[in-house]
Motif scaffolding. Structure first.
Motif, short mmCIF file in Angstrom:
data_model
loop_
_atom_site.label_atom_id
_atom_site.label_comp_id
_atom_site.label_asym_id
_atom_site.label_seq_id
_atom_site.Cartn_x
_atom_site.Cartn_y
_atom_site.Cartn_z
N THR A 80 0.84 -1.20 0.00
CA THR A 80 0.00 0.00 0.00
C THR A 80 0.88 1.25 0.00
N LYS A 81 1.92 1.23 0.83
CA LYS A 81 2.85 2.35 0.89
C LYS A 81 3.52 2.57 -0.46
N ILE A 82 3.94 1.51 -1.11
CA ILE A 82 4.56 1.61 -2.43
C ILE A 82 3.55 2.16 -3.44
N GLY A 83 2.31 1.69 -3.36
CA GLY A 83 1.26 2.18 -4.25
C GLY A 83 0.96 3.65 -4.06
N VAL A 84 0.89 4.10 -2.81
CA VAL A 84 0.65 5.51 -2.53
C VAL A 84 1.83 6.35 -3.04
N PHE A 85 3.05 5.87 -2.83
CA PHE A 85 4.23 6.58 -3.32
C PHE A 85 4.17 6.70 -4.85
N ALA A 86 3.78 5.62 -5.51
CA ALA A 86 3.66 5.64 -6.98
C ALA A 86 2.58 6.62 -7.42
N LEU A 87 1.46 6.64 -6.71
CA LEU A 87 0.39 7.56 -7.04
C LEU A 87 0.84 9.01 -6.88
N ALA A 134 1.32 12.32 3.07
CA ALA A 134 1.21 12.25 4.53
C ALA A 134 0.82 10.85 5.00
N ALA A 135 0.16 10.08 4.15
CA ALA A 135 -0.23 8.72 4.53
C ALA A 135 0.97 7.77 4.60
N ILE A 136 2.03 8.09 3.87
CA ILE A 136 3.18 7.18 3.79
C ILE A 136 3.85 6.97 5.15
N PRO A 137 4.18 8.02 5.91
CA PRO A 137 4.78 7.78 7.23
C PRO A 137 3.82 7.06 8.19
#
Length: 150
Positions: A80-87, A134-137
């Motif tokens: 999910t973190k990788i996906g959010v970073f990609a987005l 902000a969701a990543i951390p």
């Protein structure tokens, strides 16, 4: 010690991206002066380099960090973190291309000011980047505490 240094660098790069995005969003306003446009272009370059750094250090941590590859590969929060970073990265393409185009026009015409409608179109994208970033951390903190791990 290597894991500590990698983690520290990773966190510093995350803070750098958050700061750069906040600065870009604050600077991107109607009536953007030529000097501010040049600063915006430099900040966007720092953003890109920081994002590349996060990827390199992050995947280094996955491959060689203390938790080991198995910890990450099965954790849905990692993906999910990788996906959010990609987005966030995908959302950054349009602002980056627009800033580069403005910078090019600014070099050709010292009095160039980006059109207000183009600035207005980019501000929501930068805000979305900030909010998603902000969701990543938060995801990382959950992972560090074993949430999502089978």
């Amino acid at each position: 010690m290597s894991d500590f240094l990698q983690a520290s660098l990773h966190h510093l790069l995350v803070f750098a991206i958050a700061a750069v995005l906040a600065c870009e969003w604050a600077l991107l306003r109607p009536g953007l002066a030529p000097a501010t446009l040049r600063l915006l272009a430099r900040l966007d370059a720092v953003y890109g380099l920081s994002a590349l750094g996060i990827l390199l250090v992050g995947f280094g941590r996955v491959m060689h960090g203390a938790k080991g590859t198995a910890f990450y590969m099965v954790n849905p929060l990692f993906w999910t973190k990788i996906g959010v970073f990609a987005l966030v990265g995908l959302l950054s393409i349009k602002p980056t291309l627009r800033i580069l185009a403005w910078q090019k026009r600014g070099r050709a015409d010292a009095g160039f000011v980006p059109p207000q409608n183009e600035i207005a179109a980019l501000r929501p994208l930068l805000l979305a980047e900030l909010l998603l970033f902000a969701a990543i951390p938060v995801l990382a903190a959950a992972m560090a505490r074993g949430i999502g791990h089978a």
